[in-house]
Design a protein around this motif. Structure first.
Motif, PDB file in Angstrom:
ATOM      1  N   THR A 164       0.840  -1.199   0.000  1.00 41.58           N
ATOM      2  CA  THR A 164       0.000   0.000   0.000  1.00 41.58           C
ATOM      3  C   THR A 164       0.872   1.246   0.000  1.00 41.58           C
ATOM      4  OG1 THR A 164      -1.600  -1.275   1.258  1.00 41.58           O
ATOM      5  CG2 THR A 164      -1.952   1.089   1.143  1.00 41.58           C
ATOM      6  N   TYR A 167       2.294   1.900  -3.487  1.00 43.05           N
ATOM      7  CA  TYR A 167       1.283   2.417  -4.403  1.00 43.05           C
ATOM      8  C   TYR A 167       0.947   3.874  -4.076  1.00 43.05           C
ATOM      9  CZ  TYR A 167       0.597  -2.474  -5.674  1.00 43.05           C
ATOM     10  OH  TYR A 167       0.784  -3.748  -6.109  1.00 43.05           O
ATOM     11  N   THR A 168       0.904   4.175  -2.752  1.00 46.92           N
ATOM     12  CA  THR A 168       0.576   5.559  -2.365  1.00 46.92           C
ATOM     13  C   THR A 168       1.667   6.500  -2.860  1.00 46.92           C
ATOM     14  OG1 THR A 168      -0.344   4.570  -0.373  1.00 46.92           O
ATOM     15  CG2 THR A 168      -0.181   6.963  -0.424  1.00 46.92           C
ATOM     16  N   ALA A 171       1.245   7.145  -6.494  1.00 45.42           N
ATOM     17  CA  ALA A 171       0.132   8.055  -6.783  1.00 45.42           C
ATOM     18  C   ALA A 171       0.521   9.495  -6.455  1.00 45.42           C
ATOM     19  CB  ALA A 171      -1.100   7.642  -5.985  1.00 45.42           C
ATOM     20  N   LEU A 172       1.210   9.680  -5.328  1.00 45.81           N
ATOM     21  CA  LEU A 172       1.595  11.051  -4.932  1.00 45.81           C
ATOM     22  C   LEU A 172       2.543  11.661  -5.960  1.00 45.81           C
ATOM     23  CD1 LEU A 172       1.978  10.675  -1.064  1.00 45.81           C
ATOM     24  CD2 LEU A 172       0.207  11.910  -2.317  1.00 45.81           C
ATOM     25  N   ILE A 200      -6.085   2.068  -4.121  1.00 42.73           N
ATOM     26  CA  ILE A 200      -5.449   2.715  -2.963  1.00 42.73           C
ATOM     27  C   ILE A 200      -6.517   3.165  -1.960  1.00 42.73           C
ATOM     28  CG2 ILE A 200      -4.027   4.671  -2.241  1.00 42.73           C
ATOM     29  CD1 ILE A 200      -2.750   4.487  -5.086  1.00 42.73           C
ATOM     30  N   SER A 201      -7.576   3.800  -2.488  1.00 39.88           N
ATOM     31  CA  SER A 201      -8.637   4.276  -1.583  1.00 39.88           C
ATOM     32  C   SER A 201      -9.211   3.105  -0.804  1.00 39.88           C
ATOM     33  CB  SER A 201      -9.759   4.948  -2.372  1.00 39.88           C
ATOM     34  OG  SER A 201      -9.228   5.722  -3.412  1.00 39.88           O
ATOM     35  N   TYR A 204      -7.091   1.942   2.087  1.00 42.05           N
ATOM     36  CA  TYR A 204      -7.178   2.747   3.312  1.00 42.05           C
ATOM     37  C   TYR A 204      -8.530   2.560   3.998  1.00 42.05           C
ATOM     38  CZ  TYR A 204      -2.717   4.879   2.316  1.00 42.05           C
ATOM     39  OH  TYR A 204      -1.388   5.059   2.111  1.00 42.05           O
TER      40      TYR A 204
END
Length: 1975
Positions: A164, A167-168, A171-172, A200-201, A204
């Motif tokens: 995770t 991947y975050t 994305a950032l 990703i959403s 979380y």
């Protein structure tokens, strides 16, 4: 400077520029808008431009184009640059080019409102984002993540958070570099990122909230792998095709859902609740009515229901499923002591299979469409309802399954085809660019590399020439190179029969001459040859030639190759070979020198061979093996007959200068010096240029790399002389054709030996097999070793086949060495690959292997995509369903489950193979209905899309392969085997020819002069005039043109070769001298010229003589005789008899002869009579019906049996009579040369033999009984007499050779898998079972001895791998996916011979089956479709109309459109009634809104029908009834209103009739529903009528274009499909009669039961229909081959009862079913597919390119509104509205004024426009063929049905010109008036125009004809000569372009005082008006 111009860094300045440009564009648009409002039409017209589009080369994600790569400054990588695509000039974007040259495009606005493009954080993010390692890291993370997800137990808990986090971070980075969503090119504007963001959403969210199994969504990230695969070109095609197919499937999906809904509704109405019927035993039922305690007594009925509803009392035949029964006639019956009850509480298959509500009914129809386990549904439904309900299934299978599924295939195939073409075009473009770049580098390279040394050499050479005399220098050179200069002259035929002829007099011109020596050729260089490079190399090659021109790039290549060869002086020739790739290839120069110089006078028989092809740098080393026979000490190589000792040639060339050019100067020409100086300077400049990339060019290195030097030293075996002699001797033996023949025979024998392996084998057999293996290994090893010696390693390993052989030999030795090691038996199977060596000589196998090899690349990519799809679904399934399975099935886990990755993978693979329903039942049991969408999605994507791509790929490569036909391959690899066989045939032919010619000579006393009978005959065929048999039996025909008195010797003999392998490849090879005596003398001179010709290569341009090879193979030809032409029969005796035997003619003239002739004429007239065939067909059908009646009940009906026997004799007599009459009428020759007559003859012959045997009393013999069954072939005779079927059968017969070939290839593929299977599984399928046939677990019995000791039975599976034939059967079951699960289960459980199997002990054996399915089923079975379609297309090409051959594509489209157009004409619209009320009603019903309202009501009606379900409540039923009645009322009212409004016109439309029938039936259904119950008609039939209501929804189709195409293609293919269905029925009919005679009394077991068997004709047909889709054939096979516990012999008792033999017959059963499957399932059903594919592509092509008749229908439908009286004319004023009102594609939306002007539509009197003219113009406009149709005369395309005379007075273009001219005049007039002061105003505009048109009508009518007005310059003028012109100043209107002169004279009546002041000659205003502006 150029690069600085193109690539500029993105700076704040750039941003300002962009903003300026945006502001400019806004201002421009505003101005344009204002201008438009002011109505300045002409100004606007000039500005109409196409919308700009982004340049596809600079798309984001693509690599930088080659042309820009060189210009790109390295320091700019990963930095923001200004956008170089002009499209984005006015958009805020910038680009970044990454390190791998990928283009990234970003928005130049602030990201997240904070980060400007110049912000360091954003710059950093950009740098990271475009770095190739970043994407690599992400992909690796995704793959690792997937691997963790595939594990059942997670090793670390924290790993989730790591993924995770990664991947975050990704994305950032992306969001900070791109921005979030607002602008283009931001993060969420890319669909790939949606997936990431969702994942990703969710990650979380799930940390806080438990969403269950949603984490499985993560697997979809695997799809991201597909995103990066765009790098691999082939994969891009596949993925592109997939996406394109999914996009296109929309229409098919809508149509599919629609059709399936209709089928589901019909199914609900018919079968709701019927599948609940069960058999209940009443043996144990007792009724106790005593009351115990205080309970009320049960009624008898209640007690019975309670008892009957208990599942314990139901009958289960096999212990799992309950038997379904029915009470209808022919339905399934219950066993004795059981009774059939309905309305029980469960349905079959875990309660999933039923039609009780719409959802499950839809699932059932989908199951039928996909044909998965549909036999089960078919059988239970027919058991419950009776056999006549098979009609429902036939319709669903034919329309739903065959049609819809194949439509999907057609769409996938088409999208693949188009994507591939597109990608190919892109690749070609790139290749072009690369070539250009290469050429530029090559030129630079040559110039600045070689020039200095060569300049030195050149000067030295010039000086030496100046000093010494030319002759002496020449002789010196001769002395040096004497060895090299030997003229090679050999008549030894080479492999492909070419002559070696290199003679000193004619140096071969395939090597270039010295570029510094002028060639003294007669021809000058062609001045416009090639593209001249403006380079400094100009006068170099021909420095002292006054006519020299700048050499083109090809000549430069010549020079450069010459450099290469010069360099070769320093190295051995072999190294040169090595460097240039291969000896096969010649230089570039070969092509160029030949283009520019006279042809090399080569030997007449030399093929235009390998040397004509230029170098191809990218190819690997060529696979030719050089012939070492002539490999001399100097390392010269002879290759395939053209000897090129290049060193010799070059040295000779470079020193031949003086001999060639005696006038060459003796001193250095100063001009040479100047040129060379210039060149050197030029080269120097290039060397300094920083971007000249030299390394790309292959000629750069001088020194050989070490590897090659070692290779040359150790691998080219040229030792001493004697070794070379030895080598030649070995080569002579081992390379001989007979050795090849021997090896081929050995391969076949070896294969047979390997196939002889079987399970219980005797020790003798085992020993023979072992020794056989040793022998064959020895043979193949010695062959490989000897070849290695003969060819020496470099040449040996150049051929792929040799490497293959060597590899197998090594493996064989390895296997012998490792004999004892267990588990290596697999190595043995590698020996099998030898079978593929047959491909060398077997054309089809070769072609198919080439197809397979050709598709390998694409196939690899496809398998990769397939793997990704399977992986995603497997991991998802495992994540979603694992827990459900574990909790539901705990210990009793089904074999097919989702508990771990392997099992999930296998389930998904099984779904891909088309079996989804059974796994879905188990899954739904455990996890609920969520399984249904999962399985459906997997099936649609995996099977319908990805798997159909397999087929698309194959079809695609099939097309390409058959086009290339492999001729060029043929040249490359001479076919040794056919040569060996050819030697035998040649010998035979030679002997035959000798014998025939001798006989001829003996028979003729003296030879006659030319002509007539002197021509020799060969095999009974007359040779063509002048034909001569050569000594190899080939005939060569001399064709001399009559004007030649003297025969000139041909320079090149044209050999028209037959390309069949058994004909000899070269004609004149190795010929002996021909004997003069055997040939007529008159041919002597020609023969001599020929034989001398074969030796000398004399060149003569005026060749008038050509040789044509005549096929002298005497074979009987089968010609289909359609005997309908002559009115009287042929002569009684053939021509030869009449010529040789005069008594024949005498007999014809006798009384008897004349009477015989009369009888023949009568018979002929009878046969030719039209009713004769009708009568025969009736007899054939009647006799077929008689065959069908002979069923199992015949023995109970003695009278019928007797009648049948009599009719059988009657039919036999009739057919014999027919045959005799035909013999009399046609004579034997004509009768027996027709294949259909042969068929008749054979069938009649069988009947006669039967009669004879019956008279002799032998009919009880079994052989005779078997012959009786052959009567079943009688229906075949109907084929030849039925046109439609004959077409199909002919197509089939023509396809037989290719189908047989594919069958053979299939068998070979399968043989390999079969032998491997035998080695793996032979004898391991035995198991121990108890009395009930249940397999015992291992802990009870471990092996055979224990099993027998405990009194259990040790049995083998019915289908096993004990020998190769059994293996074939098992593999056939696996390939058709029927019974394959059982085979796989046995294989997975197998342990060892005589050991009890253990569940899933051998789980990796799944791989064997997966591989087999991919290669043996996906591939080979699809080859059948490929071959049939290919055959189809060839037939079509042959039958293509001759008219279309001579048309261009555009003309064809136009022609087709015209043909369609001609068939239509506007119809009178229905007149509106006079009565007011009727008029209102008329208006209402013809309004479109009324139609839409009715459609909505139909949809609602469909919805209410779908709401019905089984066992619904009373209330629900009454509500539905009321709704139903209200609908009926609505539809009745609609019907009545239409009848009132439209009156009798109502019945003009087919839809209305349909509606009317449905309404009447609905009313009857409601009214008579009570009455009907009393009678026999079941009310369900009337319920079905309501379903037809739904058919009205089809009316919606008219508006949906995509679906219209699909239905259009169905309509087009219906006639062909009907013929194929007939053929299928014929095959089924014949097999049904065979089945009845063989298996009528078979015991009911396995797949044979009381409903599905071969006892009656109808049941057989029903069963065979099920099996034509291959459904359930394995259980049928088990039933008819059952030879255990059954009655062996038929016994008849004294009281008349008979007990029949009910055993099956294994051999007959297998042959019967397998042949039926191949015929129906693989051939006929595939013809169905071929027709659908063909017609679908045709239909889509029509829709995409041409216009379909639908469009014309719509045009006329709209026309009716404008022309209600059908006058065919509308006023000009309405034209603009009309074309705007039309539907696409003909519509011209408003504003369409200028389009109408451009179309130049003729205008008739009274300003009317004719409908056909408008349609014609719109058609041309749509097709874009405005100019072509001139060549096709339109009236050829069917003249108008009724000729309409109309007078054309103008056209839209002409009218516009007039208007324009008038406007110009007015402006000029105003200006003139302003200059002259106050003059009265000019005449009104309208008046001028109307006068002008009158004038034009009177004066210019002959010019303005209907079509050609567009070309005429509109000159309207009385007396131009006398008038002087006033030039109006129109320069402000003019733009560049062609101009039209318009003279408009002001008419007399308009002359006012002011105009009178103008002199008469000034009254004409002449203008030059620009046609572009006018138009």
């Amino acid at each position: 400077m150029e690069e600085e111009e193109f690539f500029r860094l993105f700076t704040p300045q750039s941003l300002v520029h962009i903003e300026d440009r945006i502001a400019e564009e806004k201002a421009f648009k505003k101005a344009e808008k204002q201008a438009h409002e002011e109505g300045e039409e002409e100004e606007l017209a000039a500005h109409e431009e196409e919308e700009p589009k982004p340049n596809p080369k600079y798309e984001a994600g693509k690599k930088l184009p080659l042309s820009l790569k060189d210009l790109f400054p390295v320091e700019y990588t990963s930095k923001p640059l200004e956008d170089f695509d002009e499209f984005y000039e006015t958009q805020k974007t910038f680009v970044v080019v990454g390190k791998d040259m990928t283009i990234y495009r970003f928005s130049a606005t602030n990201a997240l409102y904070l980060l400007s493009p110049f912000n360091p954080i954003r710059r950093g993010a950009l740098y990271v984002l475009v770095h190739p390692l970043f994407s690599a890291l992400i992909i690796i993370t995704i793959i690792v993540n997937c691997a963790f997800m595939a594990m059942t137990e997670q090793p670390f808990t924290w790993i989730e958070y790591v993924f995770t986090g990664v991947y975050t971070m990704e994305a950032l980075i992306k969001i900070s570099a791109r921005g979030f969503i607002i602008n283009t090119f931001t993060y969420l504007r890319d669909p790939w990122n949606w997936l990431d963001f969702a994942v990703i959403s969710l990650a979380y969210v799930t940390m806080g909230v438990d969403l269950g199994n949603l984490s499985a969504l993560r697997t979809f990230r695997v799809l991201r792998a597909l995103k990066t695969v765009a790098v691999i070109p082939g994969l891009k095609t596949i993925v592109g095709a997939l996406l394109e197919a999914v996009r296109r499937l929309r229409d098919v999906m809508i149509l599919t859902v629609f059709m399936l809904s209709i089928f589901a509704l019909v199914g609900m109405q018919l079968y709701m609740g019927t599948l609940r019927q069960k058999c209940v035993t009443f043996a144990n039922f007792t009724y106790d009515n005593s009351t115990e305690g205080n309970e009320t007594a049960w009624s008898y009925d209640d007690a019975w229901i309670e008892y009957a509803m208990n599942p314990a009392h139901w009958y289960t035949p096999d212990g799992t499923e309950y038997l379904i029964c029915g009470n209808a006639s022919g339905a399934g019956h219950c066993p004795p002591n059981y009774v059939c009850i309905n309305n029980t509480h469960t349905n079959p298959n875990f309660n999933f299979t039923h039609f009780d509500n719409f959802g499950t009914a839809l699932l059932c129809t989908f199951r039928l469409m996909t044909q998965d386990f549909w036999e089960n549904l078919y059988q239970i439904t027919l058991r419950a309802e009776g056999p006549y309900h098979c009609a429902y299934f036939i319709i669903v299978i034919l329309l739903g399954s065959f049609y819809l599924v194949n439509l999907i295939l057609a769409i996938v195939a088409m999208s693949y085809d188009e994507t591939q073409k597109q990608d190919q075009a892109d690749a070609d473009e790139e290749e072009e660019e690369r070539k250009k770049a290469m050429q530029i580098h090559a030129i630079q390279q040559t110039i600045h590399d070689g020039l200095r040394e060569d300049y030195q050499e050149y000067l030295e050479e010039k000086l030496s020439q100046a000093k010494s005399h030319s002759e002496t220098s020449l002789s010196d050179h001769e002395g040096e190179d004497n060895a090299d200069k030997i003229s090679v002259r050999s008549n030894k035929p080479e492999e492909n029969g070419q002559f070696l002829s290199v003679s000193k007099k004619q140096p071969s011109l395939s090597l270039p001459g010295s570029p510094f020596v002028r060639r003294n050729t007669k021809k000058k260089y062609n001045a416009n040859h090639g593209d001249h490079q403006p380079l400094m190399l100009d006068n170099l090659p021909y420095i002292d030639d006054p006519n020299a021109v700048t050499p083109c790039s090809d000549d430069l290549n010549m020079n450069l190759t010459y450099k290469q060869f010069l360099a070769s002086r320093r190295n051995s020739y072999a190294s040169l070979l090595k460097r240039t790739g291969s000896s096969r290839r010649s230089s570039f120069a070969s092509r160029d020198s030949r283009r520019s110089l006279p042809r090399s006078p080569r030997s007449p028989l030399e093929k235009p061979g390998k040397l004509d092809t230029p170098w191809d740098w990218k190819k690997p080393k060529d696979s030719s093996h050089l012939h070492p026979l002539d490999a001399g000490e100097h390392g010269k190589h002879v290759e395939n007959g053209s000897l090129h000792d290049s060193r010799m040639d070059i040295e000779k060339k470079s020193h031949d200068g003086d001999m060639c050019h005696p006038h060459a100067g003796k001193h250095v020409d100063p001009r040479d010096m100047m040129v060379i100086k210039n060149l050197l300077a030029h080269a120097e400049g290039h060397r300094n240029s920083k971007h000249s990339i030299i390394s790309e060019f292959p000629f750069e290195e001088e020194e050989l790399p070490l590897k090659d030097r070692l290779y040359n030293r150790f691998c080219s075996w040229h030792c001493c002389r004697c070794y070379v002699k030895f080598q030649e001797f070995i080569a002579m033996i081992i390379l001989d054709a007979f050795v090849d023949l021997f090896i081929t025979i050995c391969i076949l024998a070896n294969t047979a030996f390997m196939a002889a392996d079987q399970h219980p084998k005797s020790p003798e057999l085992a020993e023979i097999l072992i020794y056989g293996n040793y022998v064959f290994t020895g043979i193949f090893a010695s062959e490989a070793f000897l070849k290695l010696i003969a060819l020496s390693p470099p040449n040996y390993f150049r051929d792929g086949w040799n490497i293959f052989d060597f590899f197998i030999v090594v493996l064989s030795f390895l296997e012998m060495a490792l004999d004892g090691v267990s588990g290596l038996s697999v190595l043995r199977s590698f020996r099998l690959l030898r079978v593929f060596k047959l491909a060398r000589s077997w054309q089809t196998l070769n072609m198919l292997i080439r197809i397979v090899a050709g598709t390998m690349g694409a196939l690899g990519n496809l398998i990769f995509v397939l793997a990704i799809v399977v992986f995603i679904f497997a991991v998802m399934g495992q994540q979603l369903f694992r827990d459900g399975y574990l909790s539901e099935y705990a210990d009793n886990m089904p074999r097919w489950n989702f508990t771990d990755f392997l099992h999930s993978f296998m389930i998904i693979f099984r779904v891909l193979c088309g079996e989804w329903i059974e796994s879905m039942w188990a899954c739904t049991n455990a996890n609920g209905p969520v399984c249904v969408p999962f399985f459906l999605l997997t099936y649609v994507i995996g099977n319908l899309v990805v798997l159909n791509l397999f087929l698309a790929l194959l079809l695609n490569s099939f097309g390409a392969e058959s086009l290339s036909g492999g001729e060029n391959e043929e040249d490359k690899e001479p076919n040794k085997l056919s040569e060996a066989i050819g030697r035998f045939t040649r010998l035979g032919r030679w002997i035959k020819v000798k014998v025939i010619v001798c006989l001829k000579v003996k028979m003729k006393s003296k030879p006659k002069p030319n002509g007539g009978d002197a021509s020799p005959r060969l095999n009974g065929k007359d040779l063509p005039d002048g034909g001569q048999p050569f000594s190899n039996g080939t005939v060569i025909e001399l064709q001399a043109k009559p004007e030649d008195t003297e025969i000139t010797l041909p320079g090149e003999l044209v050999l028209v070769e037959n390309h069949s392998p058994e004909k000899s490849t070269g004609i004149l090879e190795n010929e002996k001298k021909m004997d003069d005596e055997t040939r007529p003398n008159s041919r002597g001179s020609q023969r001599e010229s020929l034989s001398s010709n074969s030796r000398n290569s004399m060149s003569d341009d005026d060749t008038k003589l050509s040789l044509t090879k005549v096929d002298a193979e005497g074979e009987p030809e089968i010609n289909e005789v359609k005997v309908t032409y002559a009115n009287y029969p042929d002569d009684c005796f053939c021509k030869i008899c009449r010529r040789k035997c005069p008594c024949c003619i005498r007999f014809e003239n006798t009384k008897l002869g004349k009477r015989f002739w009369k009888i023949r004429c009568l018979a002929y007239a009878l046969v030719e009579h039209k009713y004769f065939e009708t009568f025969i067909i009736t007899m054939i059908l009647a006799s077929s019906v008689a065959l069908a009646i002979e069923d199992v009940y015949l023995s109970e009906r003695p009278i019928l049996a007797m009648i049948l026997e009599i009719t059988d004799r009657f039919f036999t007599a009739i057919f014999i009579l027919e045959m005799l009459i035909k013999w009399t009428a046609f004579g034997f020759k004509k009768y027996f040369t027709d294949a259909w007559c042969w068929l008749d003859f054979v069938i009649v012959g069988i009947s006669i033999m039967m009669l004879v045997f019956e008279l002799l009393g032998l009919q009880k013999m079994t052989a005779i009984k078997a012959m009786r069954t052959l009567r079943a072939l009688r229906p075949l005779r109907a084929v030849s007499r039925w046109e439609g079927m004959r077409v199909v059968v002919n197509a089939l017969i023509k396809a037989i050779p290719s189908i047989a070939n594919v069958m053979m290839v299939c068998l070979i593929f399968w043989l390999i898998f079969g032998i491997v299977g035998v080695q793996f599984f032979a004898g391991k399928f035995y198991k121990c079972e108890d009395e009930d046939g249940v397999k015992l677990p291992v802990n009870i019995t471990a092996n055979k001895t224990e099993c027998l000791a405990k009194n259990y039975t040790w049995v083998n599976s019915k289908v096993n791998f004990d020998n190769v034939m059994m293996a074939y059967l098992a593999l056939f079951q696996v390939a058709t996916y029927k019974g394959w699960i059982e085979v796989m289960t046995d294989a997975i459980d197998s342990t060892d011979i005589d050991v009890q199997p253990d569940p899933e002990v051998n789980v990796y054996m799944y791989l064997y089956f997966v591989f087999f399915i991919i290669f043996g089923s996906f591939f080979t079975l699809n080859l059948f479709i490929g071959v049939i379609i290919e055959n189809f297309n060839q037939q079509k090409k042959k039958a293509g109309g001759s008219l279309e051959m001579f048309m261009t594509e555009d003309q064809k489209k136009y022609y087709k459109a015209m043909k369609r157009m001609a068939a239509k004409s506007p119809q009178k619209s229905i007149p509106r009634p006079g009565n007011i009320i009727m008029g209102w009603i008329f208006d209402a019903v013809t309004n479109q809104k009324f139609d839409i309202g009715i459609m909505i009501i139909i949809m609602l009606n469909m919805l209410t029908m779908a709401l019905e379900h089984y066992n619904q409540s009373e209330q629900f039923t009454t509500i539905l009834n009321y709704i139903n009645v209200s609908f009926i009322i609505i539809f009745t009212v609609e019907c009545v209103l239409k009848l009132i409004g439209l009156r009798h016109y109502y019945f003009k439309f087919p839809w209305n009739i349909f509606d009317f029938v449905v309404v009447v039936l609905s009313i009857l259904g409601v009214a008579l529903s009570d009455v009907m119950d009393q009678f026999l008609v079941s009310p369900t039939l009337l319920r079905v009528v309501r379903v037809f209501r739904v058919g009205r929804v089809l009316r919606l189709v008219k508006s949906a274009k995509g679906i219209r195409t699909l239905l259009f293609s169905l309509a087009v293919s219906l006639p062909a499909l009907f013929n194929i269905a007939l053929l299928l029925f014929l095959v089924m009919f014949i097999y049904a009669t065979f089945g009845m005679s063989f298996f009528m009394h078979v015991k009911h077991q396995y797949g044979i039961d009381d409903c599905f068997n071969f006892e009656t004709f109808f049941r057989s047909i029903i069963y065979l229909f099920q099996m034509c889709t291959s459904a359930g054939w394995n259980s049928a096979l088990a039933g008819i081959t059952n030879e255990e516990d059954c009655i062996e012999e038929t016994q008849t008792f004294d009281n008349g009862t008979t007990i029949w033999k009910d055993c099956g017959d294994y051999k007959i059963g297998v042959v019967y079913l397998c042949s039926y499957l191949v015929l129906s399932f693989l051939v006929v059903v595939n013809m169905y597919i071929a027709v659908i594919l063909e017609n679908f592509s045709q239909a889509t092509e029509d829709v995409q390119q041409g216009l379909t008749s639908d469009e014309f229908d719509l045009f006329y439908e709209k026309w009716e509104k404008f022309d209600p009286e059908a006058t065919k004319f509308i006023p000009l004023g309405q034209l603009s509205d009309f074309v705007d009102y039309l539907e696409e594609p003909l519509r011209l939306p408003k504003p369409n004024h200028f389009m109408l002007v451009k179309l130049d539509i003729p205008i008739c009197e009274n300003d009317k426009v004719y409908c056909r003219d408008i349609l014609d113009a719109l058609t041309k406009n749509f097709l874009g063929t405005s100019d072509t149709p001139g060549e096709i005369d339109v009236n050829e395309v069917e003249k108008d049905k009724e000729k309409i005379e109309y007078k054309v007075v103008s056209s839209t273009l002409l009218r516009q010109k007039e208007h324009y001219a008038a406007r110009v005049i007015q402006k000029a007039w105003r200006r003139y008036r302003n200059e002259r002061g106050s003059l009265p105003s000019p005449p009104p505009y309208d008046m001028v125009i109307s006068k002008e048109s009158d004038m034009i009508t009177s004066k210019g009518s002959e010019m303005a004809t209907s079509k050609d007005s567009k070309d005429t310059a509109t000159t309207v003028n009385g007396d131009t000569a006398s008038t002087k012109s006033l030039k109006s100043d129109t320069s402000n209107k003019q733009t560049a372009g062609s101009s039209v002169d318009v003279h408009i004279e002001i008419p007399e009546s308009e002359i006012t005082e002011e105009t009178a002041m103008l002199s008469p000659e000034n009254r004409t205003v002449e203008l030059r008006a620009d046609s572009d502006v006018v138009a």
